[in-house]
Design a protein around this motif. Structure first.
Motif, PDB file in Angstrom:
ATOM      1  N   UNK A 196     -37.006  31.862 -10.171  1.00 24.04           N
ATOM      2  CA  UNK A 196     -35.782  31.676 -10.941  1.00 24.04           C
ATOM      3  C   UNK A 196     -35.166  32.924 -11.522  1.00 24.04           C
ATOM      4  N   UNK A 197     -35.732  34.097 -11.227  1.00 26.39           N
ATOM      5  CA  UNK A 197     -35.252  35.323 -11.863  1.00 26.39           C
ATOM      6  C   UNK A 197     -34.197  36.062 -11.059  1.00 26.39           C
ATOM      7  N   UNK A 227     -32.107  31.045  -7.477  1.00 29.02           N
ATOM      8  CA  UNK A 227     -32.772  30.555  -8.680  1.00 29.02           C
ATOM      9  C   UNK A 227     -32.044  30.945  -9.951  1.00 29.02           C
ATOM     10  N   UNK A 228     -31.584  32.186 -10.030  1.00 24.95           N
ATOM     11  CA  UNK A 228     -30.883  32.648 -11.231  1.00 24.95           C
ATOM     12  C   UNK A 228     -29.517  31.975 -11.360  1.00 24.95           C
ATOM     13  N   UNK A 255     -35.101  40.399 -17.584  1.00 27.66           N
ATOM     14  CA  UNK A 255     -33.647  40.546 -17.436  1.00 27.66           C
ATOM     15  C   UNK A 255     -32.964  39.176 -17.466  1.00 27.66           C
ATOM     16  N   UNK A 256     -33.578  38.191 -16.821  1.00 28.14           N
ATOM     17  CA  UNK A 256     -33.022  36.835 -16.828  1.00 28.14           C
ATOM     18  C   UNK A 256     -33.029  36.253 -18.237  1.00 28.14           C
ATOM     19  N   UNK A 311     -29.873  35.011 -20.313  1.00 26.37           N
ATOM     20  CA  UNK A 311     -29.805  33.603 -20.727  1.00 26.37           C
ATOM     21  C   UNK A 311     -30.927  33.334 -21.742  1.00 26.37           C
ATOM     22  N   UNK A 312     -30.702  33.672 -22.993  1.00 27.85           N
ATOM     23  CA  UNK A 312     -31.754  33.573 -24.025  1.00 27.85           C
ATOM     24  C   UNK A 312     -32.322  32.171 -24.206  1.00 27.85           C
ATOM     25  N   UNK A 313     -31.603  31.150 -23.792  1.00 25.22           N
ATOM     26  CA  UNK A 313     -32.066  29.771 -24.003  1.00 25.22           C
ATOM     27  C   UNK A 313     -33.215  29.384 -23.081  1.00 25.22           C
TER      28      UNK A 313
END
Length: 255
Positions: free
Chosen positions: A13-14, A18-19, A44-45, A49-51
């Motif tokens: 997902x990074x 995925x991202x 970095x991801x 996207x801090x959530x």
């Protein structure tokens, strides 16, 4: 299937598809956990996207899979397991009669096929306990017509495609509510395909197609040219084979 409020685990997902999935899942109100091998990309991801929750894990490693499951369970579990992670060994390393061919094939099969089975087996009981849950397995149009220069990758995706059909039917027979989706992409513009000059779709278009298919409970989701390719392959399989294996690539088979 309603994604709002669902917790989704995205493997690989990074980056890439995925991202982009992280971005679009968050925008419709899903909670997202990502996993991948590269901690720098995960960080970095997370900064972007801090959530999200980011957990380092190798999709082809048995111990990592168990550790990932334990951490996700501590976080409260998931509703959707999106098996997005995959590897492709460069064709230059896959001459048919050498040791690199065996090593590359084993690596692809471990991540692209066995790694998916391993995670599905670990998370299945958790998913069964949810009111609405799903597994998404990403295969490829190469599971329908093999690429001569990516033969072992094609084989790993074919194995996954057959397994996905079998898993879906098995769960139906035992009365499970867990939905099993097969995502069949065409060539997508990612790091994995950066050296390819063939027609590609964007990761944004790819994920939009995935979400549209999920919302309609379309268990086999073909995006972009994968739709027309399926029709061509059924009616004119030789032409479909030649589309995947143009003569311009034949020189790569002589290495």
């Amino acid at each position: 299937m309603n994604l709002k409020g669902k917790t989704v685990l995205v493997t690989g997902g990074a980056s890439g598809i995925g991202l982009e999935a992280v971005k679009q899942f968050l925008s419709i109100g899903a909670n997202v956990i990502i996993t991948g091998r590269n901690q720098v990309k995960l960080d970095a991801a997370k900064n972007k996207y801090p959530a999200i929750t980011a957990i380092q894990s190798d999709a082809g490693n048995k111990a990592d899979a168990q550790s990932l499951f334990n951490k996700v369970k501590e976080l409260g579990g998931i509703d959707i397991l999106y098996n997005n992670a995959a590897v492709l060994v460069p064709p230059s390393n896959l001459g048919v009669a050498n040791e690199k061919h065996i090593e590359g094939a084993g690596y692809e099969m471990e991540v692209n096929y066995l790694g998916v089975l391993r995670l599905n087996n670990l998370f299945l009981d958790m998913l069964k306990s949810r009111n609405e849950a799903a597994i998404i397995n990403t295969t490829s149009i190469l599971s329908q017509a093999p690429s001569l220069i990516e033969a072992t990758y094609s084989s790993s995706k074919t194995a996954l495609a057959f397994y996905t059909i079998s898993l879906r039917e098995h769960l139906r027979i035992i009365g499970s509510k867990v939905k099993v989706f097969e995502l069949i992409p065409p060539l997508v513009a990612t790091e994995m395909t950066a050296d390819r000059n063939d027609k590609k779709i964007s990761t944004e278009e790819m994920v939009k197609g995935l979400i549209k298919g999920l919302s309609k409970n379309q268990y086999t989701i073909r995006v972009g040219d994968a739709k027309i390719f399926n029709l061509v392959n059924r009616i004119l399989p030789k032409i479909a084979f030649n589309i995947i294996n143009p003569k311009k690539n034949h020189h790569l088979l002589k290495n």
